[in-house]
Design a protein around this motif. Structure first.
Motif, PDB file in Angstrom:
ATOM      1  N   GLU A  41       0.792  -1.231   0.000  1.00  0.00           N
ATOM      2  CA  GLU A  41       0.000   0.000   0.000  1.00  0.00           C
ATOM      3  C   GLU A  41       0.822   1.277   0.000  1.00  0.00           C
ATOM      4  N   TRP A  44       6.662   2.846   2.184  1.00  0.00           N
ATOM      5  CA  TRP A  44       7.209   2.237   3.405  1.00  0.00           C
ATOM      6  C   TRP A  44       7.088   0.724   3.316  1.00  0.00           C
ATOM      7  N   ARG A  45       5.938   0.251   2.924  1.00  0.00           N
ATOM      8  CA  ARG A  45       5.691  -1.199   2.865  1.00  0.00           C
ATOM      9  C   ARG A  45       6.603  -1.850   1.827  1.00  0.00           C
ATOM     10  N   ASP A 119       6.610  -4.914  12.934  1.00  0.00           N
ATOM     11  CA  ASP A 119       5.983  -3.632  12.580  1.00  0.00           C
ATOM     12  C   ASP A 119       4.821  -3.328  13.523  1.00  0.00           C
ATOM     13  N   PHE A 138       4.763   4.027  17.961  1.00  0.00           N
ATOM     14  CA  PHE A 138       3.973   4.900  17.091  1.00  0.00           C
ATOM     15  C   PHE A 138       3.422   6.115  17.835  1.00  0.00           C
ATOM     16  N   ALA A 176       0.048   1.636  13.955  1.00  0.00           N
ATOM     17  CA  ALA A 176       0.603   2.925  13.498  1.00  0.00           C
ATOM     18  C   ALA A 176      -0.476   3.999  13.537  1.00  0.00           C
ATOM     19  N   ARG A 180      -0.250   7.088  16.279  1.00  0.00           N
ATOM     20  CA  ARG A 180      -0.083   8.438  15.727  1.00  0.00           C
ATOM     21  C   ARG A 180      -1.317   9.294  16.016  1.00  0.00           C
ATOM     22  N   PHE A 204      -3.550   4.753   4.558  1.00  0.00           N
ATOM     23  CA  PHE A 204      -2.103   4.714   4.262  1.00  0.00           C
ATOM     24  C   PHE A 204      -1.819   4.705   2.758  1.00  0.00           C
ATOM     25  N   GLU A 230      -0.828  10.558   8.333  1.00  0.00           N
ATOM     26  CA  GLU A 230      -0.214   9.491   9.124  1.00  0.00           C
ATOM     27  C   GLU A 230       0.732   8.596   8.314  1.00  0.00           C
ATOM     28  N   ASN A 231       0.970   8.943   7.060  1.00  0.00           N
ATOM     29  CA  ASN A 231       2.117   8.386   6.334  1.00  0.00           C
ATOM     30  C   ASN A 231       2.410   9.212   5.089  1.00  0.00           C
ATOM     31  N   CYS A 282       9.685   6.387  10.530  1.00  0.00           N
ATOM     32  CA  CYS A 282       9.204   5.078  10.946  1.00  0.00           C
ATOM     33  C   CYS A 282      10.049   4.119  10.123  1.00  0.00           C
TER      34      CYS A 282
END
Ligand code: GZL
Length: 345
Positions: A41, A44-45, A119, A138, A176, A180, A204, A230-231, A282
């Motif tokens: 998604e 980061w992932r 994670d 988080f 997360a 957050r 996300f 948040e991301n 993160c």
């Protein structure tokens, strides 16, 4: 080869007086790891998946069975049950949300397969259902970001100004998001002159982040001072929506100040340009951390039940370079191209 199968085969071979040790030795060294990943998604992932795949490689002595759950818990439950059927040596789970894992983790425990959570966290009735967890704090990430915002507005002479904030949340129920959002809510609660205009999940993803931002802008675009994403991928979408609606992003009065999490390469690049004013790290590079846990378990050593990763934060300028949370100082580093070029993700 699966460790349990190798062990059984070794026992049979020894009983039959066959010298199968060489075959066993080669196979017995391979550690089979079943990894249930949330999905793909976000940037980061992607970095997290790459870290796991490059660590648990055949050259490093592993057989990795990787499953992408496409952000659906039911797919992760199916993957874990498949890993159990395949008698893997270890199950690694990056849980999409915190709840709903007790039954399947009991099945893994009954099968004698250690489970390592990576994670996000699981919320289970019995923490013996997993062997170890490694991930981020988080809530601290959120606290650092909001402490930076408080100091930044103060430094800009806006400490007493009425500030309207939007929180584009992550996947609801993911650690997360929970952490957050807690950091955000506590800071807003602590400021009489701060108001939460809207709080909605951007899942996300960039697309959902843009969609949610577009909707909120239609309702109250002229009133928004800060957007807390948040991301990074939500921030990319939100910035596109803000610009398309004719507003400016940035840290000055009259602009919409965008904050983010993950410090991916693309996120830090937009921090360097000033479109993101604060990006809180993160760290996704969990492959070596999970491997260290597995190697300790292989050696019969104890492992920490929970291990938090140390993380930093970056800002578009040097207005605020340090925040203090519960007596601990955290640097907020002005981002540079050199820093971006030197980072591993
Ligand atoms: C955080 C991780 C989050 C990232 C998002 O550890 O679970 O999920 O912040 C990702 O980018 O989608």
């Amino acid at each position: 080869m699966k460790k349990k199968m190798v062990t059984a085969l070794l026992a049979v071979s020894m009983l039959a007086g066959l010298s199968a040790v060489n075959v066993m030795a080669a196979d017995d060294d391979t550690i089979t790891v079943g990894f249930s990943q949330v999905g793909a998604e976000s940037d980061w992932r992607t970095a997290n998946t790459e870290s796991m795949k490059s660590t648990f490689s055949e050259d490093n002595g592993y057989e990795l069975i990787f499953d992408d759950a496409q952000q659906k818990q039911e797919n992760q439950l199916t993957a874990i049950r498949n890993f159990i059927q395949q008698e893997v040596d270890y199950i690694v789970l990056a849980p999409v949300t915190e709840t709903g894992w007790d039954t399947v983790l009991q099945e893994a425990k009954d099968a004698g397969i250690p489970v390592i959570i990576v994670d996000r966290m699981v919320d289970v009735s019995d923490d013996s259902l997993y062997t170890a967890w490694v991930g981020s704090n988080f809530k601290l990430e959120g606290q650092k970001a909001m402490a930076w915002l408080d100091a930044y507005l103060e430094a800009k002479g806006r400490g007493d100004e009425e500030i309207n904030l939007v929180d584009i949340q992550g996947t609801i129920g993911a650690s997360a998001q929970i952490g957050r959002t807690e950091g955000f809510d506590e800071a807003v609660e602590a400021h009489d002159n701060w108001t939460t205009l809207a709080q909605q999940s951007g899942e996300f993803t960039q697309a959902k982040g843009q969609e949610v931002m577009e909707s909120i802008l239609k309702q109250s675009g002229d009133d928004i001072d800060v957007v807390y994403c948040e991301n990074d991928n939500e921030a990319f979408g939100a910035i596109d929506a803000i610009k398309a609606a004719g507003y400016e992003v940035g840290g000055e009065e009259g602009q919409i100040l965008v904050m983010s999490f993950d410090t991916t390469n693309a996120g830090l690049t937009q921090t360097l340009s000033g479109e993101i004013t604060c990006d809180t790290e993160c760290n996704p590079l969990h492959g070596p951390r999970v491997e260290e846990i597995i190697q300790k378990l292989e050696a019969g050593e104890d492992v920490d039940k929970q291990a938090f990763v140390d993380e930093v934060a970056f800002a578009s300028d040097d207005t605020v370079t340090k925040v203090t949370i519960d007596g601990t100082d955290y640097d907020i580093t002005p981002i540079t191209q050199e820093i971006i070029d030197g980072r591993a993700y």
